[in-house]
Design an enzyme around this catalytic site. Structure first.
Site, PDB file in Angstrom:
ATOM      1  NE  ARG A 176      12.475   4.736   0.497  1.00 47.30           N
ATOM      2  CZ  ARG A 176      12.618   3.864   1.484  1.00 47.30           C
ATOM      3  NH1 ARG A 176      13.742   3.673   1.881  1.00 47.30           N
ATOM      4  NH2 ARG A 176      11.633   3.179   1.858  1.00 47.30           N
ATOM      5  CB  ALA A 203      10.832 -12.002 -62.895  1.00 42.15           C
ATOM      6  NE  ARG A 210       4.146  -5.654 -38.632  1.00 45.63           N
ATOM      7  CZ  ARG A 210       3.499  -4.975 -39.502  1.00 45.63           C
ATOM      8  NH1 ARG A 210       3.945  -4.969 -40.887  1.00 45.63           N
ATOM      9  NH2 ARG A 210       2.399  -4.559 -39.616  1.00 45.63           N
ATOM     10  CD  GLN A 267      -1.321   1.033   5.100  1.00 38.74           C
ATOM     11  OE1 GLN A 267      -0.896   0.914   4.154  1.00 38.74           O
ATOM     12  NE2 GLN A 267      -1.040   1.398   6.357  1.00 38.74           N
ATOM     13  CB  ALA A 275      -0.898  -0.103   1.219  1.00 37.57           C
ATOM     14  CB  THR A 300       5.402  -1.761   7.960  1.00 34.91           C
ATOM     15  OG1 THR A 300       6.195  -1.544   8.899  1.00 34.91           O
ATOM     16  CG2 THR A 300       6.085  -1.699   6.568  1.00 34.91           C
ATOM     17  CG  ASN A 327      13.704   0.710  -0.184  1.00 34.61           C
ATOM     18  OD1 ASN A 327      12.398   0.206  -0.054  1.00 34.61           O
ATOM     19  ND2 ASN A 327      14.386   0.496   0.737  1.00 34.61           N
TER      20      ASN A 327
HETATM   21  C1  UD1 Z   1      11.239  -2.075   5.878  1.00 32.15           C
HETATM   22  C2  UD1 Z   1      11.440  -2.561   7.276  1.00 32.15           C
HETATM   23  C3  UD1 Z   1      12.887  -2.556   7.487  1.00 32.15           C
HETATM   24  C4  UD1 Z   1      13.331  -3.646   6.732  1.00 32.15           C
HETATM   25  C5  UD1 Z   1      12.924  -3.431   5.119  1.00 32.15           C
HETATM   26  C6  UD1 Z   1      13.564  -4.758   4.468  1.00 32.15           C
HETATM   27  C7  UD1 Z   1       9.586  -1.367   8.472  1.00 32.15           C
HETATM   28  C8  UD1 Z   1       9.321  -0.114   9.606  1.00 32.15           C
HETATM   29  N1  UD1 Z   1      10.785  -1.375   8.352  1.00 32.15           N
HETATM   30  O1  UD1 Z   1      11.623  -0.764   5.599  1.00 32.15           O
HETATM   31  O2  UD1 Z   1      13.155  -2.940   8.966  1.00 32.15           O
HETATM   32  O3  UD1 Z   1      14.821  -3.827   6.810  1.00 32.15           O
HETATM   33  O4  UD1 Z   1      11.682  -3.185   4.943  1.00 32.15           O
HETATM   34  O5  UD1 Z   1      13.387  -4.535   2.999  1.00 32.15           O
HETATM   35  O6  UD1 Z   1       8.738  -2.143   8.598  1.00 32.15           O
HETATM   36  N2  UD1 Z   1       3.906  -0.402   3.194  1.00 32.15           N
HETATM   37  C9  UD1 Z   1       2.447  -0.489   3.415  1.00 32.15           C
HETATM   38  N3  UD1 Z   1       1.741   0.377   3.990  1.00 32.15           N
HETATM   39  C10 UD1 Z   1       2.626   1.473   4.557  1.00 32.15           C
HETATM   40  C11 UD1 Z   1       3.844   1.614   4.605  1.00 32.15           C
HETATM   41  C12 UD1 Z   1       4.593   0.782   3.810  1.00 32.15           C
HETATM   42  O7  UD1 Z   1       1.863  -1.156   2.640  1.00 32.15           O
HETATM   43  O8  UD1 Z   1       2.147   2.313   5.351  1.00 32.15           O
HETATM   44  C13 UD1 Z   1       4.508  -1.443   2.229  1.00 32.15           C
HETATM   45  C14 UD1 Z   1       5.039  -0.789   1.108  1.00 32.15           C
HETATM   46  O9  UD1 Z   1       4.336  -0.745  -0.064  1.00 32.15           O
HETATM   47  C15 UD1 Z   1       6.404  -1.677   1.042  1.00 32.15           C
HETATM   48  C16 UD1 Z   1       6.466  -2.366   2.059  1.00 32.15           C
HETATM   49  O10 UD1 Z   1       5.259  -2.069   3.158  1.00 32.15           O
HETATM   50  O11 UD1 Z   1       5.921  -2.869   0.042  1.00 32.15           O
HETATM   51  C17 UD1 Z   1       7.905  -1.797   2.766  1.00 32.15           C
HETATM   52  O12 UD1 Z   1       7.907  -0.378   3.090  1.00 32.15           O
HETATM   53  P1  UD1 Z   1       9.011   0.522   2.985  1.00 32.15           P
HETATM   54  O13 UD1 Z   1       8.702   1.805   3.058  1.00 32.15           O
HETATM   55  O14 UD1 Z   1       9.638   0.156   1.450  1.00 32.15           O
HETATM   56  O15 UD1 Z   1       9.752  -0.080   4.110  1.00 32.15           O
HETATM   57  P2  UD1 Z   1      11.389   0.062   4.217  1.00 32.15           P
HETATM   58  O16 UD1 Z   1      11.871   1.360   4.631  1.00 32.15           O
HETATM   59  O17 UD1 Z   1      12.179  -0.739   3.054  1.00 32.15           O
HETATM   60 CA    CA Z   2      11.336  -1.331   1.325  1.00 31.52          CA
END
Ligand code: UD1
Ligand code: CA
Length: 460
Positions: free
Chosen positions: A17, A423, A333, A74, A12, A80, A228
């Protein structure tokens, strides 16, 4: 007692980034959206139900995954931990919940099964999958207590210098007892640098509740790689491409230069096929055994029989029989069906062409919307005139016909069995079987003309 396992995949987040107008989990690697890989691994790990938490561009994610998963919403990406909470109802029937992140596409079912088995054996409230990385930048660090047990996870943004030096990281992949997971999640607070509800805080809370947290460490760095930004996206692509290439080499395919050979997921290649440099095989392609592809073959969603040779050529959405040779410099094609032993030579363009066995299209032709029988010879420079500016028309050339060089076939038109077309003809009427059609100006030779002309001009 039954031990139902459900999986929750977080998808979600905005993916800020990535700096993209498209949600992160739909960015593609090796030809498919990241989220698909995670869903597949979850399905293969034995989860009875896969719940995907969506929010940002929810409709787009649904359009890709369809009915194969259950969805939870969400509304706002508050972190997360908050995301997992949204799946509470959807996983109400589970004993254990496997949590995965949609941006960790290289995870494999084998590793997940090991995690689940370890979790069940230990009877822990949570079992984390951790990894020791040469460069842990960006990941949450695993902080262990004096007895070596996991005490908590510290995010990069909240970590002090000592914690930043820790190389063991949280992969984001973990297995929880459902009841413990949701009890802990209700207790977490967004009191951190990012102001988010961190799933990782559930670990600290569980410890405070006196519930055991275990971990399993993997050395498969690639499998837990999180994407990321676009630099990481390219790295994930490279890691996955490498994995795919190794799989095919182990299955009996020779890659002369693996680094310049691109093979998507959802491709099949038969044994003893040899692939030369700069070859691309895109999703949906099925390549037979003993083929020789490249240098410079580009195959898109096509089916090739056995012993097919394609070099410096493009084949799109077509079906190619055994022992066909294509190239150099041809373009098939979409919609072509080429039967066994056909030869498509230099600089031919085909579209919607059905060509029966043993026919030769050796040089410089455009064949669009044609049905060509077997044993036909298509001379150099044959062109089907299939388009009248509004509609497309069909050309039929029956078995054993012979089309001379530089022939225009103005469709709709039919050349009968064993007929010859001289031809340089422009054919706009059907040619009966066994007939010779000549449709060009008769040649006139004017004897002595040059000498007479020179004399007149030069006064000789
Ligand atoms: C997260 C972990 C980190 C871990 C890393 C591994 C947390 C707080 N941190 O960090 O410890 O080392 O992944 O790759 O969990 N997402 C949602 N809703 C939200 C926020 C995020 O669904 O509100 C989803 C994102 O779409 C993504 C995943 O959760 O697929 C991870 O979120 P992201 O922001 O990439 O976390 P990291 O900073 O990578
Ligand atoms: Ca991540």
């Amino acid at each position: 007692m039954s031990q139902a396992l459900h999986a929750v995949i977080l998808a979600a987040g905005l993916g800020k980034r990535m700096r993209s107008s498209r949600v992160k989990v739909l960015h593609e690697i090796a030809g498919r959206p990241m989220i698909e890989y995670v869903v597949r691994a979850a399905e293969e790990s034995g989860a009875e139900r896969v719940v995907v938490v969506i929010g940002h561009q929810a409709d787009e994610v649904r359009a890709v995954l369809g009915e194969r998963v259950t969805y939870a919403y969400q509304e706002e990406p508050l972190g997360t931990g908050h995301a997992v909470l949204q799946a509470e109802e959807a996983v109400a029937g589970a004993t254990d919940v496997l949590v995965l992140y949609g941006d960790t596409p290289l995870i494999e079912a084998d590793l997940l099964r090991r995690l689940i088995a370890g979790h069940r054996e230990s009877g822990a409230a949570a079992t984390l999958l951790t990894a020791e990385l040469a460069d842990p930048t960006g990941y949450g660090r695993i902080v262990r207590d004096e007895r070596g047990a996991v005490a908590r996870i510290v995010e990069q943004a909240d970590a002090g210098p000592e914690e930043l030096a820790i190389r063991e990281v949280n992969t984001g992949i973990a297995c929880f007892r459902r009841a413990d997971l949701f009890a802990a999640l209700r207790a977490i607070r967004p009191d951190n640098a990012q102001g988010e509800y961190y799933l990782v805080d559930a670990v600290r809370v569980l410890r405070e509740m006196g519930r055991p947290v275990h971990s399993i460490k993997t050395d498969e760095e690639a499998a837990v790689f999180g994407v990321n930004d676009r630099v990481a996206l390219a790295r994930a692509e490279a890691l996955l491409r490498d994995r795919i290439r190794q799989r095919w080499m182990r299955a009996g395919v020779t890659l002369i230069d693996p680094g310049s050979t691109w093979i998507d997921e959802d491709v099949e290649i038969g044994p003893d096929t040899v692939i030369y440099p700069h070859t691309f095989i895109e999703a949906g392609s099925r390549i037979g055994a003993g083929c020789c592809l490249g240098p410079g073959a580009h195959i898109v969603a096509s089916r090739l029989g056995d012993r097919v040779r394609v070099w410096y050529s493009v084949v799109e959405e077509s079906e190619i029989g055994d022992d066909v040779r294509i190239g150099p410099y041809s373009h098939l094609r979409p919609g072509c069906r080429v039967e066994a032993g056909v030869r498509i030579g230099n600089f031919a363009e085909l579209k919607g062409a059905v060509i029966r066995s043993g026919t030769k299209v050796n040089h410089h032709s455009y064949l669009g919307d044609v049905e060509i029988g077997s044993g036909v010879n298509i001379g150099a420079g044959t062109v089907t005139v299939n388009y009248d500016g509004i509609r497309k028309h069909k050309t039929v050339i029956e078995d054993d016909a012979f089309i001379g060089c530089n022939v225009n076939l103005i469709a709709p038109v039919r050349v009968g069995r064993s007929a010859y077309v001289a031809a340089g003809s422009t054919i706009n009427q059907d040619v009966p079987a066994d007939a010779l059609a000549i449709a060009r100006e008769r040649q006139v030779n004017k004897e002595g003309w040059v000498a007479r002309w020179r004399q007149r001009v030069r006064g000789e």
